[in-house]
Design an enzyme around this catalytic site. Structure first.
Site, PDB file in Angstrom:
ATOM      1  N   CYS A 194       4.536  -4.295   0.488  1.00  0.00           N
ATOM      2  CA  CYS A 194       4.957  -4.665   2.114  1.00  0.00           C
ATOM      3  C   CYS A 194       5.442  -6.126   2.156  1.00  0.00           C
ATOM      4  O   CYS A 194       5.726  -6.102   3.451  1.00  0.00           O
ATOM      5  CB  CYS A 194       3.351  -5.318   1.878  1.00  0.00           C
ATOM      6  SG  CYS A 194       2.242  -3.938   1.354  1.00  0.00           S
TER       7      CYS A 194
ATOM      8  N   GLU B  87      -5.460  -4.960   3.964  1.00  0.00           N
ATOM      9  CA  GLU B  87      -4.272  -5.802   3.695  1.00  0.00           C
ATOM     10  C   GLU B  87      -2.607  -4.481   4.092  1.00  0.00           C
ATOM     11  O   GLU B  87      -2.392  -3.524   3.087  1.00  0.00           O
ATOM     12  CB  GLU B  87      -3.361  -5.853   2.133  1.00  0.00           C
ATOM     13  CG  GLU B  87      -2.216  -6.561   1.698  1.00  0.00           C
ATOM     14  CD  GLU B  87      -0.974  -6.440   1.961  1.00  0.00           C
ATOM     15  OE1 GLU B  87      -0.612  -6.190   2.542  1.00  0.00           O
ATOM     16  OE2 GLU B  87      -1.038  -5.879   0.606  1.00  0.00           O
TER      17      GLU B  87
ATOM     18  N   ASN C  52       2.920   2.123  -4.656  1.00  0.00           N
ATOM     19  CA  ASN C  52       4.074   1.410  -4.691  1.00  0.00           C
ATOM     20  C   ASN C  52       3.677   0.220  -6.356  1.00  0.00           C
ATOM     21  O   ASN C  52       4.741   0.370  -6.651  1.00  0.00           O
ATOM     22  CB  ASN C  52       4.330   0.710  -3.786  1.00  0.00           C
ATOM     23  CG  ASN C  52       3.234  -0.196  -3.166  1.00  0.00           C
ATOM     24  OD1 ASN C  52       2.409  -0.051  -2.613  1.00  0.00           O
ATOM     25  ND2 ASN C  52       3.858  -1.368  -2.551  1.00  0.00           N
TER      26      ASN C  52
END
Length: 472
Positions: free
Chosen positions: A279, A245, A149
């Site tokens: 995210c 993450e 992304n």
């Protein structure tokens, strides 16, 4: 493009096609790394780690600063590549390139500030004649596994601190968006990175990625991606350091009496940039009942004005999602919410990979959009009566990356800060906010460890304690 193996450009007969998310056309292809390439990369990385450890801080800082300059020099080329492989708009891509250069500049500064501290041994009875301190040393070989992304900036968040700390790096980009990482590898070599200390290996995550994860010579794995893959990495990594993450389902609380337009702006900026594929994209919005209808009316009006289309065009404000499989899944989640009683205020449809910006109202808490990570252009907006209710709703997820609250009441702000179970709480701005120097990471299943250049350096170093007896 060829892949980078210990400073050398290597091709292989088996390829992966990189496709433009907007229309599915082939942009380029990359080779699938073979066992020989993986072994070459790791064995050279071990030697590269020795070289990097002996490289003085000023020289590592120089490599990082040179890289930042080269990124800006190649800004247009890299931005166009990001548009074609990620599908983000040209404005988003250009901003990512500029942000990446700033991350390398931050790492340049932090490379000169890696130090330990003295230890007060005279505070322990019987140790009055001892002196000591601790220092930080590089871990060795860092494996950076990068998502699709924000691939360039998130790669930089792993590579730049690793260089600052004196490590060698193997980058494993996602198969969907590997081209920008290969360009970065090229620029790192030009900036002065020792060839043995940098590899960019392409290929499937399940084979190439996991082979690297399992190797005992890799000392730290830094991964950004889904919870499911993060768990697989944790199960396969063995005894090595992990920085994970992972996903999120990001909430925003909007209290009574706030500037509604600011809250609406934060919702749109946080929920629909990069087609919601971030995210910390705003996904759940909890609005006080007194301003709920006003908030919804303003939000829907502005969302319907978002220009969706070809990301190569300057006027486009939102491009496609990464592929048709994800586009179909996202719309399925919208339909599931509607079937369970949610109202579709706008959007809810798609044309190939272009998913219309979507606002759902009065969404049941049992739906996927309220419990899982959407990773798409949609927000669920529900009302609340008390702040306790809103905080409980925000916390009712397995994720805990970042959360936001708009309030004019300091007591409400402090209550939210103390009770929200998230790694970051943003007050009077959207939870999509991130500054690249700040600690960034989550609670619960949102991950392990922290990014943010200084804090990533701490993850990528080991502490060595030194004790000296001075008794004659």
């Amino acid at each position: 493009m060829k892949m980078l193996v210990a400073g050398k450009w290597i091709d292989r007969p088996k390829k992966i096609e990189v496709r433009f998310p907007y229309d599915g056309s082939v942009v380029d292809n990359v080779p699938i790394a073979e066992e020989e390439d993986i072994e070459t990369a790791i064995s050279n990385a071990l030697e590269g780690a020795k070289i990097m450890k002996k490289t003085p801080a000023w020289q590592r800082a120089e490599i990082l600063l040179n890289t930042a300059s080269l990124i800006l020099k190649n800004k247009e080329r890299i931005a166009q590549t990001l548009v074609l492989e990620v599908g983000k708009t040209i404005r988003e891509a250009t901003a990512e390139v500029e942000r990446t250069a700033e991350i390398f500049k931050l790492a340049c500064e932090e490379a000169k500030r890696i130090h330990g501290e003295t230890l007060p041994f005279d505070s322990v009875k019987g140790s009055e004649k001892k002196r000591g301190y601790f220092v930080r040393e590089p871990v060795g070989v860092v494996l950076a596994i990068v998502p699709f992304n924000v691939p360039l900036a998130l790669c930089a968040h792993k590579v730049a601190p690793a260089i600052a700390a004196g490590n060698s790096i193997i980058v494993k980009p996602t198969s969907q968006t590997p081209l920008n990482a290969l360009i970065l590898g090229e620029l790192l070599l030009e900036a002065g990175m020792p060839p043995q200390a940098i590899s960019v290996l392409t290929g499937p995550g399940g084979s190439v990625g996991m082979r690297l994860v399992r190797d005992e010579r890799i000392r730290l794995v830094s991964f950004t991606g889904s919870v499911e893959v993060g768990k697989q990495i944790a199960q396969n990594a063995g005894l090595k350091k992990l920085s994970l993450e992972l996903g999120s389902n990001t909430p925003l609380i909007v209290c009574d009496g706030v500037d509604i337009d600011r809250a609406v702006h934060a919702t749109i900026a946080g929920g629909f940039s990069i087609a919601g594929q971030v995210c910390i994209s705003v996904q759940r919005v909890f609005v006080h009942k007194n301003i709920y209808r006003d908030f919804v009316d303003r939000l829907v009006e502005r969302v319907e004005k978002i220009k969706v289309g070809d990301p190569r065009k300057e006027e486009t404000q939102m491009g496609p999602v990464i592929d048709e499989q994800n586009a179909e899944r996202i719309v399925d989640w919208f339909e599931e919410a509607r079937d369970k009683g949610a109202k579709v205020a706008t959007g809810g449809t798609r044309e190939y990979t272009l998913v219309q910006p979507t606002v759902l109202l009065e969404v049941p808490t049992s739906t996927k959009i309220m419990t899982e990570e959407l990773f798409g252009p949609g927000v669920a907006v529900n009302s609340f009566e008390s702040l306790d209710e809103a905080i409980n709703l925000a916390n009712s997820t397995r994720y805990g990356l970042q959360a936001g609250i708009f309030t004019n009441n300091i007591f409400e702000a402090m209550k939210a800060i103390e009770e929200l179970q998230f790694g970051g709480v943003i007050v009077n701005d959207g939870p999509r906010y991130r500054a690249d120097f700040m600690p960034y990471g989550g609670y619960k299943e949102s991950g392990i460890g922290r990014e943010g250049v200084r804090f990533a350096i701490e993850e990528m170093t080991e502490m060595k304690t030194v004790v000296i007896e001075i008794r004659e």
